[in-house]
Scaffold this active site. Structure first.
Site, PDB file in Angstrom:
ATOM      1  N   TRP A  63      -4.987   0.862  -0.211  1.00 50.50           N
ATOM      2  CA  TRP A  63      -4.186   0.434   0.980  1.00 50.50           C
ATOM      3  C   TRP A  63      -4.594   1.487   2.065  1.00 50.50           C
ATOM      4  O   TRP A  63      -4.369   2.724   1.856  1.00 50.50           O
ATOM      5  CB  TRP A  63      -2.828   0.548   0.691  1.00 50.50           C
ATOM      6  CG  TRP A  63      -2.187  -0.882  -0.009  1.00 50.50           C
ATOM      7  CD1 TRP A  63      -2.090  -2.044   0.400  1.00 50.50           C
ATOM      8  CD2 TRP A  63      -2.103  -0.903  -1.468  1.00 50.50           C
ATOM      9  NE1 TRP A  63      -1.650  -2.981  -0.487  1.00 50.50           N
ATOM     10  CE2 TRP A  63      -1.805  -2.256  -1.706  1.00 50.50           C
ATOM     11  CE3 TRP A  63      -2.298  -0.097  -2.452  1.00 50.50           C
ATOM     12  CZ2 TRP A  63      -1.405  -2.751  -3.270  1.00 50.50           C
ATOM     13  CZ3 TRP A  63      -1.960  -0.472  -3.710  1.00 50.50           C
ATOM     14  CH2 TRP A  63      -1.692  -1.610  -3.862  1.00 50.50           C
ATOM     15  N   HIS A 119       2.439  -3.003   3.496  1.00 50.67           N
ATOM     16  CA  HIS A 119       2.318  -4.423   2.893  1.00 50.67           C
ATOM     17  C   HIS A 119       4.214  -4.694   3.010  1.00 50.67           C
ATOM     18  O   HIS A 119       4.855  -3.468   3.033  1.00 50.67           O
ATOM     19  CB  HIS A 119       1.992  -4.460   1.340  1.00 50.67           C
ATOM     20  CG  HIS A 119       2.517  -3.417   0.643  1.00 50.67           C
ATOM     21  ND1 HIS A 119       1.876  -3.374  -0.869  1.00 50.67           N
ATOM     22  CD2 HIS A 119       3.272  -2.173   0.625  1.00 50.67           C
ATOM     23  CE1 HIS A 119       2.242  -2.359  -1.439  1.00 50.67           C
ATOM     24  NE2 HIS A 119       3.230  -1.588  -0.498  1.00 50.67           N
ATOM     25  N   ARG A 167      -2.894  -1.604   8.639  1.00 51.08           N
ATOM     26  CA  ARG A 167      -3.713  -0.825   7.881  1.00 51.08           C
ATOM     27  C   ARG A 167      -4.859  -0.330   8.706  1.00 51.08           C
ATOM     28  O   ARG A 167      -5.192  -1.122   9.869  1.00 51.08           O
ATOM     29  CB  ARG A 167      -4.442  -1.807   6.690  1.00 51.08           C
ATOM     30  CG  ARG A 167      -3.286  -2.125   5.715  1.00 51.08           C
ATOM     31  CD  ARG A 167      -3.852  -2.800   4.600  1.00 51.08           C
ATOM     32  NE  ARG A 167      -2.779  -3.652   3.675  1.00 51.08           N
ATOM     33  CZ  ARG A 167      -2.885  -4.321   2.693  1.00 51.08           C
ATOM     34  NH1 ARG A 167      -4.370  -4.865   2.306  1.00 51.08           N
ATOM     35  NH2 ARG A 167      -1.938  -4.817   2.222  1.00 51.08           N
ATOM     36  N   GLN A 174       2.736 -10.717   6.724  1.00 49.51           N
ATOM     37  CA  GLN A 174       2.829 -10.770   5.224  1.00 49.51           C
ATOM     38  C   GLN A 174       4.322 -11.532   5.056  1.00 49.51           C
ATOM     39  O   GLN A 174       5.289 -11.267   5.654  1.00 49.51           O
ATOM     40  CB  GLN A 174       2.738  -9.548   4.438  1.00 49.51           C
ATOM     41  CG  GLN A 174       1.483  -9.166   4.211  1.00 49.51           C
ATOM     42  CD  GLN A 174       1.298  -8.200   2.993  1.00 49.51           C
ATOM     43  OE1 GLN A 174       2.224  -7.463   2.718  1.00 49.51           O
ATOM     44  NE2 GLN A 174      -0.064  -8.102   2.438  1.00 49.51           N
ATOM     45  N   VAL A 210       3.305  -5.014 -10.653  1.00 55.74           N
ATOM     46  CA  VAL A 210       3.543  -6.428 -11.546  1.00 55.74           C
ATOM     47  C   VAL A 210       2.940  -6.284 -12.692  1.00 55.74           C
ATOM     48  O   VAL A 210       1.770  -5.459 -12.808  1.00 55.74           O
ATOM     49  CB  VAL A 210       3.173  -7.678 -10.667  1.00 55.74           C
ATOM     50  CG1 VAL A 210       4.234  -7.934  -9.755  1.00 55.74           C
ATOM     51  CG2 VAL A 210       1.776  -7.468  -9.956  1.00 55.74           C
ATOM     52  N   ALA A 269       7.238 -11.754  -8.229  1.00 55.67           N
ATOM     53  CA  ALA A 269       7.129 -11.277  -6.899  1.00 55.67           C
ATOM     54  C   ALA A 269       5.738 -11.676  -6.390  1.00 55.67           C
ATOM     55  O   ALA A 269       5.045 -12.090  -7.029  1.00 55.67           O
ATOM     56  CB  ALA A 269       7.146  -9.463  -6.868  1.00 55.67           C
TER      57      ALA A 269
END
Ligand code: DAH
Length: 343
Positions: free
Chosen positions: A161, A175, A201, A215, A257, A311
């Site tokens: 990122w 994000h 970003r 987002q 995740v 998610a």
């Protein structure tokens, strides 16, 4: 011969009569004639000035300044009335009459901005499945943006990122995943939320990258949430938003995740044959997602043995581009009505 006082008095009378005559002129010809009578080269005021050569300089000065004042006043009155008469001739109505009951010019109504329109549609789609809308701050701590998402300092994953670091140690969130742990701290599971919002970003701007974009994060936590729930809900989402018929899930790595996945849809432009938009692969990547990592649950003080969750975080502008076949992201932010009114 007239005295100075008599002349001054005469000027007053001329002024009074001139103003009356100009005001009562009913058309432009009458107005011009009246103006000439009093103020023209051979008008009454000029005649008076010609008759004062025998007066003393002091008297001449008094008469001169009074007649100049009268001349200027008559000229102003002439111009004012002229304007009124021209307006009357143009409109056929009394010039000073303004009809306050006439409706103003109508403002063209079009529609919401494509991003707003699709956002509202997405929000209502998720609401219908019991998801609540939550928000988080755009200026975020590194804790919620990284650490609590299982991305510790010095972990190479942070480089993925390209982050705007602020001088005070905060970041412009990279994000909407930063809203995950914030939400888990405030709400006890079971929970179902989506978090739309802007992210930032450090990117060079081109047709597919901006330094600011939208987002939508999603989070679903309950005692028995499974990968098949993720699959069902996200497939329904891309079907609803993009009319996608065929989907596939590919393994992907996101630190927060496990397993992590990318949801691809069959290219809606070429039907999977391969084209410029899908880079000849026949597939378009639309929603990164996965099952919430146990470490994230630990940061949020939720028991990972009791709860499961999934998610996802979709780049929302990209969905809008795919939906409307817009090939340059910058168009969405240029406020160009020629472009925006096409949808
Ligand atoms: N936050 C990730 C990004 O911006 C996208 C993402 C991936 C969000 C996986 C998720 C997820 O919630 O499960 O690159």
């Amino acid at each position: 011969m007239n005295s100075e006082a008599e002349i001054l008095k005469k000027i007053d009378v001329i002024l009074e009569e001139a103003l009356k005559g100009l005001k009562n002129s009913r058309n432009l010809t009458e107005l011009e004639n009246n103006f000439k009578v009093f103020s023209g080269k051979k008008g009454e005021l000029s005649l008076i000035l010609h008759s004062i050569h025998s007066f003393s300089p002091e008297e001449k000065k008094n008469i001169g300044s009074k007649s100049n004042f009268a001349k200027k006043t008559i000229e102003d009155a002439y111009l004012l009335r002229k304007g009124e008469l021209i307006a009357v001739e143009k409109s056929g109505k009394a010039a000073r009459f303004i009809d306050l009951t006439i409706p103003g010019p109508s403002i063209e109504k079009i529609h919401a901005h494509p991003i707003t329109a699709v956002l509202e549609d997405t929000v209502s789609f998720f609401s219908s499945m019991g998801f609540e809308i939550v928000e988080g701050p755009e200026i975020e701590t590194t804790y919620y943006n990284f650490d609590a998402l299982n991305i510790p300092a010095n972990h190479p994953a942070r480089d993925v990122w390209d982050t705007f670091y602020l001088l005070n140690g905060l970041v412009a969130r990279t994000h909407t995943s930063s809203v995950q742990v914030r939400t888990m701290e405030r709400k006890k599971p079971p929970l179902r939320v989506i978090a739309p919002g802007r992210c930032y970003r450090y990117e060079a701007v081109d047709a597919t990258h901006l330094f600011m974009f939208n987002q939508i994060e999603g989070l679903y936590i309950d005692e028995n949430v499974r990968l098949s729930d993720l699959k069902g809900i996200l497939e329904a989402t891309v079907r609803h938003l993009l009319g996608a018929k065929k989907t596939r899930f590919r393994p992907a790595f996101y630190p927060f995740v496990e397993p992590g996945l990318d949801l691809d849809i069959e290219c809606v432009f070429c039907g999977g044959k391969g084209c410029g938009i899908c880079k000849n692969t026949g597939w378009i990547e639309v929603i990164p997602c996965g099952m919430v990592h146990p470490n994230v649950f630990k940061y949020a003080k939720i028991d990972p043995d009791k709860y499961r969750g999934f998610a996802f975080g979709m780049g929302f502008d990209r969905i809008v581009m795919l939906k409307y076949n817009i090939n340059d992201l910058r168009y969405l932010y240029q406020c160009n009505l020629d472009m925006l009114t096409q949808f």
